[in-house]
Design a protein around this motif. Sequence first.
Motif, PDB file in Angstrom:
ATOM      1  N   ASP A   1       0.818  -1.216   0.000  1.00  0.00           N
ATOM      2  CA  ASP A   1       0.000   0.000   0.000  1.00  0.00           C
ATOM      3  C   ASP A   1       0.850   1.263   0.000  1.00  0.00           C
ATOM      4  O   ASP A   1       0.577   2.211  -0.729  1.00  0.00           O
ATOM      5  CB  ASP A   1      -0.928   0.002   1.217  1.00  0.00           C
ATOM      6  CG  ASP A   1      -1.877  -1.191   1.223  1.00  0.00           C
ATOM      7  OD1 ASP A   1      -2.538  -1.420   0.193  1.00  0.00           O
ATOM      8  OD2 ASP A   1      -1.944  -1.897   2.247  1.00  0.00           O
ATOM      9  N   VAL A   2       1.871   1.291   0.858  1.00  0.00           N
ATOM     10  CA  VAL A   2       2.689   2.489   1.044  1.00  0.00           C
ATOM     11  C   VAL A   2       4.154   2.120   0.893  1.00  0.00           C
ATOM     12  O   VAL A   2       4.579   1.049   1.348  1.00  0.00           O
ATOM     13  CB  VAL A   2       2.432   3.118   2.437  1.00  0.00           C
ATOM     14  CG1 VAL A   2       3.366   4.299   2.683  1.00  0.00           C
ATOM     15  CG2 VAL A   2       0.976   3.562   2.565  1.00  0.00           C
ATOM     16  N   VAL A   3       4.922   3.002   0.260  1.00  0.00           N
ATOM     17  CA  VAL A   3       6.365   2.794   0.103  1.00  0.00           C
ATOM     18  C   VAL A   3       7.093   3.934   0.813  1.00  0.00           C
ATOM     19  O   VAL A   3       6.784   5.113   0.594  1.00  0.00           O
ATOM     20  CB  VAL A   3       6.783   2.758  -1.380  1.00  0.00           C
ATOM     21  CG1 VAL A   3       8.297   2.598  -1.505  1.00  0.00           C
ATOM     22  CG2 VAL A   3       6.076   1.622  -2.111  1.00  0.00           C
ATOM     23  N   VAL A   4       8.032   3.583   1.694  1.00  0.00           N
ATOM     24  CA  VAL A   4       8.879   4.573   2.363  1.00  0.00           C
ATOM     25  C   VAL A   4      10.309   4.337   1.894  1.00  0.00           C
ATOM     26  O   VAL A   4      10.826   3.222   2.009  1.00  0.00           O
ATOM     27  CB  VAL A   4       8.795   4.453   3.898  1.00  0.00           C
ATOM     28  CG1 VAL A   4       9.671   5.509   4.562  1.00  0.00           C
ATOM     29  CG2 VAL A   4       7.358   4.585   4.374  1.00  0.00           C
ATOM     30  N   ILE A   5      10.926   5.366   1.349  1.00  0.00           N
ATOM     31  CA  ILE A   5      12.292   5.258   0.842  1.00  0.00           C
ATOM     32  C   ILE A   5      13.207   6.081   1.735  1.00  0.00           C
ATOM     33  O   ILE A   5      12.982   7.280   1.932  1.00  0.00           O
ATOM     34  CB  ILE A   5      12.386   5.748  -0.613  1.00  0.00           C
ATOM     35  CG1 ILE A   5      11.541   4.853  -1.517  1.00  0.00           C
ATOM     36  CG2 ILE A   5      13.829   5.767  -1.094  1.00  0.00           C
ATOM     37  CD1 ILE A   5      11.482   5.321  -2.944  1.00  0.00           C
TER      38      ILE A   5
ATOM     39  N   ARG B   1       1.545   7.601  -2.867  1.00  0.00           N
ATOM     40  CA  ARG B   1       1.611   6.592  -1.798  1.00  0.00           C
ATOM     41  C   ARG B   1       3.066   6.326  -1.404  1.00  0.00           C
ATOM     42  O   ARG B   1       3.418   5.243  -0.956  1.00  0.00           O
ATOM     43  CB  ARG B   1       0.903   5.301  -2.209  1.00  0.00           C
ATOM     44  CG  ARG B   1       1.433   4.588  -3.422  1.00  0.00           C
ATOM     45  CD  ARG B   1       0.621   3.330  -3.712  1.00  0.00           C
ATOM     46  NE  ARG B   1       1.143   2.567  -4.852  1.00  0.00           N
ATOM     47  CZ  ARG B   1       2.022   1.584  -4.741  1.00  0.00           C
ATOM     48  NH1 ARG B   1       2.469   1.226  -3.554  1.00  0.00           N
ATOM     49  NH2 ARG B   1       2.436   0.931  -5.812  1.00  0.00           N
ATOM     50  N   THR B   2       3.898   7.347  -1.590  1.00  0.00           N
ATOM     51  CA  THR B   2       5.324   7.224  -1.289  1.00  0.00           C
ATOM     52  C   THR B   2       5.759   8.339  -0.351  1.00  0.00           C
ATOM     53  O   THR B   2       5.267   9.462  -0.439  1.00  0.00           O
ATOM     54  CB  THR B   2       6.159   7.301  -2.587  1.00  0.00           C
ATOM     55  OG1 THR B   2       5.714   6.291  -3.492  1.00  0.00           O
ATOM     56  CG2 THR B   2       7.638   7.098  -2.304  1.00  0.00           C
ATOM     57  N   ILE B   3       6.676   8.023   0.545  1.00  0.00           N
ATOM     58  CA  ILE B   3       7.308   9.019   1.417  1.00  0.00           C
ATOM     59  C   ILE B   3       8.811   8.838   1.265  1.00  0.00           C
ATOM     60  O   ILE B   3       9.324   7.715   1.364  1.00  0.00           O
ATOM     61  CB  ILE B   3       6.900   8.833   2.893  1.00  0.00           C
ATOM     62  CG1 ILE B   3       5.382   8.907   3.042  1.00  0.00           C
ATOM     63  CG2 ILE B   3       7.573   9.882   3.772  1.00  0.00           C
ATOM     64  CD1 ILE B   3       4.866   8.367   4.350  1.00  0.00           C
ATOM     65  N   ILE B   4       9.517   9.922   1.015  1.00  0.00           N
ATOM     66  CA  ILE B   4      10.969   9.853   0.807  1.00  0.00           C
ATOM     67  C   ILE B   4      11.675  10.575   1.945  1.00  0.00           C
ATOM     68  O   ILE B   4      11.374  11.736   2.238  1.00  0.00           O
ATOM     69  CB  ILE B   4      11.368  10.471  -0.548  1.00  0.00           C
ATOM     70  CG1 ILE B   4      10.691   9.718  -1.702  1.00  0.00           C
ATOM     71  CG2 ILE B   4      12.882  10.450  -0.722  1.00  0.00           C
ATOM     72  CD1 ILE B   4      10.956  10.318  -3.069  1.00  0.00           C
ATOM     73  N   ILE B   5      12.591   9.868   2.595  1.00  0.00           N
ATOM     74  CA  ILE B   5      13.455  10.461   3.630  1.00  0.00           C
ATOM     75  C   ILE B   5      14.846  10.567   3.009  1.00  0.00           C
ATOM     76  O   ILE B   5      15.441   9.555   2.641  1.00  0.00           O
ATOM     77  CB  ILE B   5      13.512   9.608   4.915  1.00  0.00           C
ATOM     78  CG1 ILE B   5      12.095   9.184   5.347  1.00  0.00           C
ATOM     79  CG2 ILE B   5      14.237  10.357   6.016  1.00  0.00           C
ATOM     80  CD1 ILE B   5      11.194  10.324   5.704  1.00  0.00           C
TER      81      ILE B   5
ATOM     82  N   LEU C   1       9.519  -0.642   3.244  1.00  0.00           N
ATOM     83  CA  LEU C   1      10.576   0.320   3.558  1.00  0.00           C
ATOM     84  C   LEU C   1      11.847  -0.093   2.835  1.00  0.00           C
ATOM     85  O   LEU C   1      12.341  -1.212   3.016  1.00  0.00           O
ATOM     86  CB  LEU C   1      10.825   0.374   5.071  1.00  0.00           C
ATOM     87  CG  LEU C   1      12.088   1.117   5.535  1.00  0.00           C
ATOM     88  CD1 LEU C   1      12.079   2.566   5.073  1.00  0.00           C
ATOM     89  CD2 LEU C   1      12.239   1.037   7.040  1.00  0.00           C
ATOM     90  N   LEU C   2      12.389   0.805   2.010  1.00  0.00           N
ATOM     91  CA  LEU C   2      13.620   0.549   1.275  1.00  0.00           C
ATOM     92  C   LEU C   2      14.698   1.497   1.785  1.00  0.00           C
ATOM     93  O   LEU C   2      14.559   2.726   1.661  1.00  0.00           O
ATOM     94  CB  LEU C   2      13.388   0.759  -0.225  1.00  0.00           C
ATOM     95  CG  LEU C   2      12.317  -0.132  -0.863  1.00  0.00           C
ATOM     96  CD1 LEU C   2      12.057   0.292  -2.300  1.00  0.00           C
ATOM     97  CD2 LEU C   2      12.740  -1.598  -0.812  1.00  0.00           C
TER      98      LEU C   2
END
Length: 582
Positions: free
Chosen positions: A260-264, A296-300, A334-335
């Motif tokens: 559902d959600v991707v966090v990079i 649907r992505t969050i980038i750190i 989470l990648l």
Amino acid sequence: MSAKRYGIITQINANMVTVSFDTFVIQNEVAYVIHADERLKSEVISVRDNTAQMQVYESTAGLKVGEKVEFSEGLLSVELGPGLLGQIFDGLQNPLPLLAQKCGYFLKRGFYLDALSHEDTWEFTPLVKPQDRILPGQGLGFVPEKIFKHYIMAPFSLSAASEVVEIAPLGKYSAKQRIALLKDADGKETEVFLNQSWPVKIPIRAYSEKLKPLKPLVTKMRIIDSFFPVALGGTYCLPGPFGAGKTVLQQLTSRHAEVDVVVIAACGERAGEVVETLKTFPKLIDPRTNKPLIDRTIIICNTSSMPVAARESSVYTAVTIAEYYRQMGLHVLLLADSTSRWAQAMREISGRLEEIPGEEAFPAYLESRIASFYERAGLVRLYDGSIGSVTIGGTVSPAGGNFEEPVTQATLKVVGAFHGLSRERSDARRYPAVDPLISWSKYSSFIDQKQVRLGHEILRKSHEIAQMMKVIGEEGTSLADYIVYLKGEFLDFVYLQQNAFDKADEASSKERQVYVFNFIYNILGSEFFFSDNEGARHYFQKLRQLFNGWNSSLWQSDDFKNSEREITLLLNELIQKDRVNV
């Protein structure tokens, strides 16, 4: 409100400062170095008697001994609430696009912004009523965020069940407005807002139980799903030398994986790669929703040119946000790219603390830190019975592609799958460059295990024969061995490799993988009879060409069915001539 507490800088060593104090200081407490009109965010990492050592998340250029440090009493935390999706943050959760608008091309040191807007309003729909009993992390209501229902949850910090005293009616609210009032068994009341904060180094455990990850996560990368699968809520690592395609494979996975959600988390990667990610993601279309993938992505984002201490914060910020969305019953991927840079930051800080070094000067606690990060993955059952998951995939960048170095070895001890990229495969343009001879997985695939074992065996024997052929040549290889070699090459080219520039081949669905691999299994298990090596090579080349056309056709399209018929006719033709016994 307690009185402010201060200390004085007594020593500066790059991004680590030593502070003396005559009050109390809390381990992992956030502090601010006061330099002129700047307040530089720091974290206490060691306390001895009346001396604290802190890692500063900014450049320490210009700091002087004798300058003041203000202690905050709070731990390093992130703000959690609606508005996270689609954002690009740094490791301290500063929204980078907004920061760039305020500061220009060169970000100002010590300049911090709210992670989430406190002015925007959200349409809140309550799910509970007064006198209801709720547990920490249970939903009180929801607001729409992109394509999801973003649940506003009871604070994770609650120690036990609480009673709902007040709940806001349906309507629009900002983060400053109270939406609920809770009361615990002792009569203590807690106000609830749309947003809440949580310390990044403490896992969120507001669920009823943690489950064993068994269901395969479909990434639509054939070599991963079929041969070295990842489980939903599991962990895997992706080590490989520079230029082997780690970042590209991660981006393909983030786009096509059924989550559902991707966090990079870009923790310490080169600025060029990070900029490429930031430019690419807003333009990518999500094949599942036909909307921008960034929705649907969050980038750190922390580049290698940023202070090394910030790499650690980016990893923990990312995993905390991932756990937050898991609390809503969502599946999160989470990648982390790359955990090696994080480990190097730990080595630098450890050296400045004058700790006894471990192997290759990494700190002795390297393994425990890496393990504690990957342990925050998992499949959980929430209090309402729904299931959420965090799957963690971390890339490792071992120097020279040496998988025996400490970071890779420490990671291998805790992950459930190992996707080793090889220089040899990337140089041969065999992408994804995951080496099937060194990779492994503890998880089960949706492909029949009997079929997978045969595939592994064929690949291993084919490699051994290929090494032998380098010495004795093709003419010195028996026909039987040469056919095994051709079968291995055939499997590699038509199934393990995927063309990221082909719309049909860049992602292969679960149904397609099962169907095609079953077809290939029958070919691998067939006994072929040819008059000589030349005839065998010519036949497999033709078979490979037909399969490449099959891979480029859309699943169950007319082209797909026509290509399958051509391959079947070729096989049947040879069977009729008694040259192949299937």
